[in-house]
Scaffold this motif. Structure first.
Motif, PDB file in Angstrom:
ATOM      1  N   UNK A   1       0.809  -1.279  -0.061  1.00 22.77           N
ATOM      2  CA  UNK A   1      -0.072  -0.061  -0.107  1.00 22.77           C
ATOM      3  C   UNK A   1       0.989   1.493   0.148  1.00 22.77           C
ATOM      4  N   UNK A   2       0.227   2.429  -0.335  1.00 28.90           N
ATOM      5  CA  UNK A   2       0.862   3.408  -0.372  1.00 28.90           C
ATOM      6  C   UNK A   2      -0.277   4.511   0.197  1.00 28.90           C
TER       7      UNK A   2
ATOM      8  N   UNK B   1       4.049   7.796   2.212  1.00 28.68           N
ATOM      9  CA  UNK B   1       4.471   6.592   2.650  1.00 28.68           C
ATOM     10  C   UNK B   1       4.178   5.411   1.801  1.00 28.68           C
ATOM     11  N   UNK B   2       5.283   4.094   1.679  1.00 27.28           N
ATOM     12  CA  UNK B   2       5.024   3.069   1.183  1.00 27.28           C
ATOM     13  C   UNK B   2       5.159   1.989   2.079  1.00 27.28           C
ATOM     14  N   UNK B   3       4.359   0.789   2.038  1.00 24.79           N
ATOM     15  CA  UNK B   3       4.376   0.007   3.211  1.00 24.79           C
ATOM     16  C   UNK B   3       4.082  -1.449   2.753  1.00 24.79           C
ATOM     17  N   UNK B   4       4.725  -2.420   3.317  1.00 20.66           N
ATOM     18  CA  UNK B   4       4.342  -3.733   2.920  1.00 20.66           C
ATOM     19  C   UNK B   4       4.835  -4.614   4.175  1.00 20.66           C
ATOM     20  N   UNK B   5       3.868  -5.123   4.808  1.00 17.96           N
ATOM     21  CA  UNK B   5       4.068  -6.291   5.995  1.00 17.96           C
ATOM     22  C   UNK B   5       5.234  -5.943   6.774  1.00 17.96           C
ATOM     23  N   UNK B   6       5.422  -4.804   7.363  1.00 14.73           N
ATOM     24  CA  UNK B   6       6.256  -4.382   8.386  1.00 14.73           C
ATOM     25  C   UNK B   6       7.547  -3.664   7.791  1.00 14.73           C
TER      26      UNK B   6
ATOM     27  N   UNK C   1       8.714   2.588   3.671  1.00 11.64           N
ATOM     28  CA  UNK C   1       9.757   3.863   3.165  1.00 11.64           C
ATOM     29  C   UNK C   1       8.797   5.153   3.195  1.00 11.64           C
ATOM     30  N   UNK C   2       9.556   6.129   4.049  1.00  7.10           N
ATOM     31  CA  UNK C   2       8.627   7.316   4.616  1.00  7.10           C
ATOM     32  C   UNK C   2       9.618   8.362   4.004  1.00  7.10           C
ATOM     33  N   UNK C   3       9.198   9.183   2.889  1.00 12.12           N
ATOM     34  CA  UNK C   3       9.589  10.001   2.020  1.00 12.12           C
ATOM     35  C   UNK C   3       9.318  11.475   2.322  1.00 12.12           C
TER      36      UNK C   3
ATOM     37  N   UNK D   1       4.840  -2.224  -4.937  1.00  6.99           N
ATOM     38  CA  UNK D   1       6.049  -1.937  -4.234  1.00  6.99           C
ATOM     39  C   UNK D   1       7.166  -3.104  -4.418  1.00  6.99           C
ATOM     40  N   UNK D   2       8.270  -2.658  -4.836  1.00  9.41           N
ATOM     41  CA  UNK D   2       9.535  -3.633  -5.003  1.00  9.41           C
ATOM     42  C   UNK D   2      10.144  -3.612  -3.815  1.00  9.41           C
TER      43      UNK D   2
END
Length: 218
Positions: free
Chosen positions: A51-52, A74-79, A82-84, A197-198
């Motif tokens: 998610x973002x 914010x980009x997020x995936x299972x813990x 990346x907060x930009x 998200x990669x």
């Protein structure tokens, strides 16, 4: 923005960010807190995906005077996250945390501590939230916004987190962090969506930034 502010932003926001998809009914008094529990459990499930979203943090002092406002992507995936921010990024693969200060051209590297694992991983926190918080259903406002409070079971720098949720869609709209001195931080969420998200987005690649000094604190 300092590292601590960035850390608080991601930790607090990700407690319940995402589509909660909970139809919070309140036909009887006995169902109120149970419905809050159901919403938080469903929120946990929503973090088993990429998610973002955009988050805006607005701070108020004890007199309810606005003292600042900051936005981040914010980009997020299972813990992993990346907060930009304009001049900084906070990155984690779930084990290691990189704080990249672009102006200073340096990255500070730390292990994620046990407390950080719970705070930074909303899936884990929400799945076990009852260990750290007591959830309480408060009300539903006239515009269909459900209000749920999370009260910490042990001493924190705040006495409650208030979640404002669109009752029909289950979308978390706002999160309020209420502090003991009557000041508060208001987190507003927008542009929430699934993304692709990669894995490389959740680490700092020093080979691509050879002019950056690495300060390893592990």
């Amino acid at each position: 923005m300092r590292k601590t502010l960035a850390s608080i932003l991601i930790a607090m926001l990700l407690v319940s960010a995402g589509h909660l998809q909970a139809q919070i009914t309140h036909a009887s008094q006995g169902r109120l807190d149970e419905n809050a529990t159901e919403a938080l459990k469903k929120a946990s499930d929503r973090f088993n995906q990429n998610v973002s979203f955009t988050v805006t943090l607005t701070t108020y002092d004890s007199q309810r005077k606005k003292t600042g406002s900051h936005s981040a992507e914010v980009r997020y995936n299972k813990g992993k996250y990346r907060l930009v921010l304009p001049d900084q990024e906070l990155i984690s693969d779930g084990t290691t945390v990189w704080h990249w200060n672009k102006q200073a051209k340096e990255v500070t590297v730390n292990n994620m501590g046990d407390d950080d694992i719970d705070l930074m991983n909303p899936g884990r926190l929400l799945a076990n939230y009852n260990r750290s918080f007591k959830a309480k259903y408060i009300r539903t406002d006239d515009d269909g916004t459900a209000v749920i409070d999370l009260q910490p079971r042990s001493a924190r720098s705040y006495h409650k987190i208030r979640l404002l949720i669109d009752e029909e869609s289950g979308l978390l709209k706002t999160m309020e962090v209420h502090k003991y001195d009557s000041s508060r931080d208001i987190y507003s969420i927008s542009n929430f969506k699934r993304t692709a998200n990669a894995a490389s987005q959740f680490t700092f690649d020093a080979t691509k930034h050879t002019d950056v000094e690495i300060i390893d604190m592990r």
